[in-house]
Design a protein around this motif. Structure first.
Motif, PDB file in Angstrom:
ATOM      1  N   ILE A 141     -11.742  41.671 142.181  1.00 21.44           N
ATOM      2  CA  ILE A 141     -10.920  42.545 141.343  1.00 21.44           C
ATOM      3  C   ILE A 141     -11.033  43.964 141.884  1.00 21.44           C
ATOM      4  O   ILE A 141     -12.120  44.540 141.927  1.00 21.44           O
ATOM      5  CB  ILE A 141     -11.352  42.496 139.868  1.00 21.44           C
ATOM      6  N   VAL A 142      -9.906  44.540 142.292  1.00 23.74           N
ATOM      7  CA  VAL A 142      -9.893  45.857 142.913  1.00 23.74           C
ATOM      8  C   VAL A 142      -9.059  46.814 142.074  1.00 23.74           C
ATOM      9  O   VAL A 142      -7.993  46.453 141.581  1.00 23.74           O
ATOM     10  CB  VAL A 142      -9.300  45.779 144.344  1.00 23.74           C
ATOM     11  N   THR A 143      -9.557  48.037 141.907  1.00 25.53           N
ATOM     12  CA  THR A 143      -8.790  49.118 141.285  1.00 25.53           C
ATOM     13  C   THR A 143      -8.769  50.288 142.257  1.00 25.53           C
ATOM     14  O   THR A 143      -9.380  50.242 143.331  1.00 25.53           O
ATOM     15  CB  THR A 143      -9.412  49.561 139.948  1.00 25.53           C
ATOM     16  N   ASN A 144      -8.079  51.357 141.881  1.00 27.29           N
ATOM     17  CA  ASN A 144      -8.025  52.537 142.750  1.00 27.29           C
ATOM     18  C   ASN A 144      -9.393  53.169 142.941  1.00 27.29           C
ATOM     19  O   ASN A 144      -9.619  53.887 143.916  1.00 27.29           O
ATOM     20  CB  ASN A 144      -7.065  53.582 142.161  1.00 27.29           C
ATOM     21  N   ASN A 145     -10.297  52.918 141.996  1.00 29.55           N
ATOM     22  CA  ASN A 145     -11.603  53.583 142.032  1.00 29.55           C
ATOM     23  C   ASN A 145     -12.753  52.617 142.282  1.00 29.55           C
ATOM     24  O   ASN A 145     -13.893  52.921 141.969  1.00 29.55           O
ATOM     25  CB  ASN A 145     -11.845  54.325 140.714  1.00 29.55           C
ATOM     26  N   LYS A 167      -8.352  45.268 130.834  1.00 29.62           N
ATOM     27  CA  LYS A 167      -8.002  45.609 129.447  1.00 29.62           C
ATOM     28  C   LYS A 167      -6.521  45.355 129.208  1.00 29.62           C
ATOM     29  O   LYS A 167      -5.719  45.238 130.149  1.00 29.62           O
ATOM     30  CB  LYS A 167      -8.358  47.065 129.150  1.00 29.62           C
ATOM     31  N   LEU A 168      -6.177  45.254 127.929  1.00 31.93           N
ATOM     32  CA  LEU A 168      -4.788  45.027 127.546  1.00 31.93           C
ATOM     33  C   LEU A 168      -3.891  46.127 128.114  1.00 31.93           C
ATOM     34  O   LEU A 168      -4.262  47.309 128.088  1.00 31.93           O
ATOM     35  CB  LEU A 168      -4.649  45.002 126.018  1.00 31.93           C
ATOM     36  N   GLY A 169      -2.737  45.731 128.635  1.00 26.83           N
ATOM     37  CA  GLY A 169      -1.790  46.696 129.190  1.00 26.83           C
ATOM     38  C   GLY A 169      -1.946  46.963 130.660  1.00 26.83           C
ATOM     39  O   GLY A 169      -1.084  47.606 131.263  1.00 26.83           O
ATOM     40  N   ASP A 170      -3.049  46.496 131.270  1.00 27.34           N
ATOM     41  CA  ASP A 170      -3.227  46.683 132.715  1.00 27.34           C
ATOM     42  C   ASP A 170      -2.109  45.969 133.472  1.00 27.34           C
ATOM     43  O   ASP A 170      -1.742  44.832 133.143  1.00 27.34           O
ATOM     44  CB  ASP A 170      -4.576  46.130 133.180  1.00 27.34           C
ATOM     45  N   LEU A 171      -1.587  46.627 134.507  1.00 27.73           N
ATOM     46  CA  LEU A 171      -0.593  46.016 135.391  1.00 27.73           C
ATOM     47  C   LEU A 171      -1.329  45.429 136.586  1.00 27.73           C
ATOM     48  O   LEU A 171      -2.065  46.144 137.282  1.00 27.73           O
ATOM     49  CB  LEU A 171       0.434  47.053 135.852  1.00 27.73           C
ATOM     50  N   LEU A 172      -1.142  44.138 136.815  1.00 33.12           N
ATOM     51  CA  LEU A 172      -1.892  43.437 137.854  1.00 33.12           C
ATOM     52  C   LEU A 172      -0.984  42.866 138.927  1.00 33.12           C
ATOM     53  O   LEU A 172       0.111  42.369 138.645  1.00 33.12           O
ATOM     54  CB  LEU A 172      -2.702  42.291 137.239  1.00 33.12           C
ATOM     55  N   VAL A 177      -3.031  48.035 139.308  1.00 30.10           N
ATOM     56  CA  VAL A 177      -2.195  49.097 139.874  1.00 30.10           C
ATOM     57  C   VAL A 177      -1.628  49.987 138.777  1.00 30.10           C
ATOM     58  O   VAL A 177      -1.543  49.587 137.608  1.00 30.10           O
ATOM     59  CB  VAL A 177      -1.040  48.503 140.713  1.00 30.10           C
ATOM     60  N   GLU A 178      -1.223  51.183 139.174  1.00 26.37           N
ATOM     61  CA  GLU A 178      -0.605  52.122 138.243  1.00 26.37           C
ATOM     62  C   GLU A 178       0.886  51.846 138.161  1.00 26.37           C
ATOM     63  O   GLU A 178       1.553  51.710 139.188  1.00 26.37           O
ATOM     64  CB  GLU A 178      -0.839  53.566 138.707  1.00 26.37           C
ATOM     65  N   PRO A 179       1.449  51.740 136.948  1.00 21.73           N
ATOM     66  CA  PRO A 179       2.899  51.525 136.821  1.00 21.73           C
ATOM     67  C   PRO A 179       3.699  52.674 137.418  1.00 21.73           C
ATOM     68  O   PRO A 179       3.230  53.815 137.469  1.00 21.73           O
ATOM     69  CB  PRO A 179       3.110  51.423 135.312  1.00 21.73           C
ATOM     70  N   GLU A 180       4.905  52.365 137.878  1.00 20.51           N
ATOM     71  CA  GLU A 180       5.797  53.390 138.410  1.00 20.51           C
ATOM     72  C   GLU A 180       6.300  54.291 137.282  1.00 20.51           C
ATOM     73  O   GLU A 180       6.362  53.886 136.121  1.00 20.51           O
ATOM     74  CB  GLU A 180       7.001  52.731 139.099  1.00 20.51           C
ATOM     75  N   GLU A 181       6.677  55.504 137.640  1.00 25.77           N
ATOM     76  CA  GLU A 181       7.263  56.412 136.661  1.00 25.77           C
ATOM     77  C   GLU A 181       8.632  55.891 136.234  1.00 25.77           C
ATOM     78  O   GLU A 181       9.354  55.276 137.017  1.00 25.77           O
ATOM     79  CB  GLU A 181       7.405  57.818 137.256  1.00 25.77           C
ATOM     80  N   GLU A 182       8.990  56.147 134.964  1.00 26.70           N
ATOM     81  CA  GLU A 182      10.236  55.640 134.408  1.00 26.70           C
ATOM     82  C   GLU A 182      11.376  56.654 134.522  1.00 26.70           C
ATOM     83  O   GLU A 182      12.268  56.695 133.679  1.00 26.70           O
ATOM     84  CB  GLU A 182      10.023  55.264 132.939  1.00 26.70           C
TER      85      GLU A 182
END
Length: 332
Positions: free
Chosen positions: A166-170, A181-186, A210-215
């Motif tokens: 499991i990898v994140t930006n940090n 956690k709930l709402g994480d984009l995978l 990952v971080e969601p794109e701007e809307e």
């Protein structure tokens, strides 16, 4: 051909061989093609856990081709533990093969391949439910619709392996299920096996948070760099290869009107989709502009929306009015 799946059952008869040994450390008689193989060889081979652990690999599947050689041929697929994107070297495969021969006490035709994670993610979705007891999660992908109106979006369960990365930006891949956690984009890479339940169930080998794109919406006219005025002709190529040239003023004006209303938001699901509903080339003056249902411009993918769907329906309706059996099997 038949195959075994993953199991945690061990074989007390496993024989380990240090992975640094290159030379053969034992000798078996040359196999006689007429001699039968040991009983339950395929099952025993799959469960040589001590052997696989010694080489930091895990068996993913094993099958036998009965028509190859007198006693058939075995095909074993392995994956590297903790490094699911690296191929086993020829030396590593040779060492593992020798260890398997020694553990089973027999020589036979054995082909070893590596399961390597592809560069592009296989699944994309937001965590909508976490089952901590079962160590699995329900993901939804609102950008992947299972019906035309997008009332039924893609959903799927994902469980983890002991060595799932499991990898994140940090982080460096040391994250655990409890860190999700709930709402994480995978973005998810799987064992490439799926249980066809409802929703379907997958097992993850690699997970990237990952971080969601701007809307922030952007006008299609800004992306294509035209105001869509004065379209002289539109040449459409549909996904089934059929072509349509649109030249009548009424259709061109209607398409121009829809194109001017399209505003797009960057997609979070950037996976490459093979094939498309259609692509079209617009002739405006002496310049040609391209538009396709993949909605990829300057190598950036954008989301479908109600206006792009309106355009798709209009183009397909024009095509079906003049082309027999256009896009069979596609309901629009």
């Amino acid at each position: 051909m038949f195959a075994f799946g993953l199991s945690s059952i061990g074989d007390q008869g496993d024989v380990t061989v240090p992975p640094t040994e290159v030379k053969r450390v034992y000798e078996l008689p040359s196999p006689n093609p007429a001699d039968p193989l040991p009983e339950n060889l395929q099952d025993r081979m799959f469960h040589l856990e001590n052997v696989y652990r010694q080489f930091s690999v895990k068996p993913m599947s094993i099958s036998k081709s009965e028509r190859e050689y007198p006693n058939g041929a075995f095909h074993l697929q392995l994956i590297k533990l903790g490094n699911h994107r690296e191929e086993l070297s020829l030396q590593e495969k040779s060492q593992i093969k020798e260890a398997i021969y020694k553990a089973t006490g027999a020589r036979f035709s054995l082909d070893i391949t590596t399961l390597v994670m592809p560069k592009e993610e296989e699944l994309v979705g937001y965590i909508s439910e976490l089952d901590k007891e079962e160590q699995k999660m329900l993901l939804v992908n609102p950008e992947a619709c299972l019906d035309k109106e997008c009332k039924e979006i893609e959903k799927f369960w994902v469980s983890l392996e002991d060595d799932t990365v499991i990898v994140t930006n940090n982080s460096d891949g040391s994250n655990k299920f409890e860190d999700l956690k709930l709402g994480d984009l995978l973005h998810i890479w799987t064992t490439q096996a799926v249980l066809l339940s409802s929703p379907p169930q997958y097992t993850a080998l690699d997970i990237e948070v990952v971080e969601p794109e701007e809307e922030t919406p952007v006008a299609l006219s800004a992306l294509v760099k035209t105001d869509f005025n004065g379209i002289k002709q539109i040449d459409v190529r549909f996904g089934d290869g059929k072509k349509l040239a649109i030249t009548d003023t009424k259709s061109l004006e209607e398409i121009s009107s829809i194109l001017k209303r399209i505003e797009l938001v960057r997609a979070n699901d950037k996976r490459t989709i093979v094939g498309s509903l259609y692509g079209m080339e617009l002739t405006i003056g002496d310049t040609k502009f391209r538009y396709g249902t993949s909605l990829r411009f300057d190598n950036i993918k954008y989301k479908q929306n109600s206006v792009t769907t309106e355009l798709n329906d209009y183009i397909v309706a024009l095509g079906r009015a003049s082309i027999p059996n256009l896009l069979p099997g596609i309901q629009r």
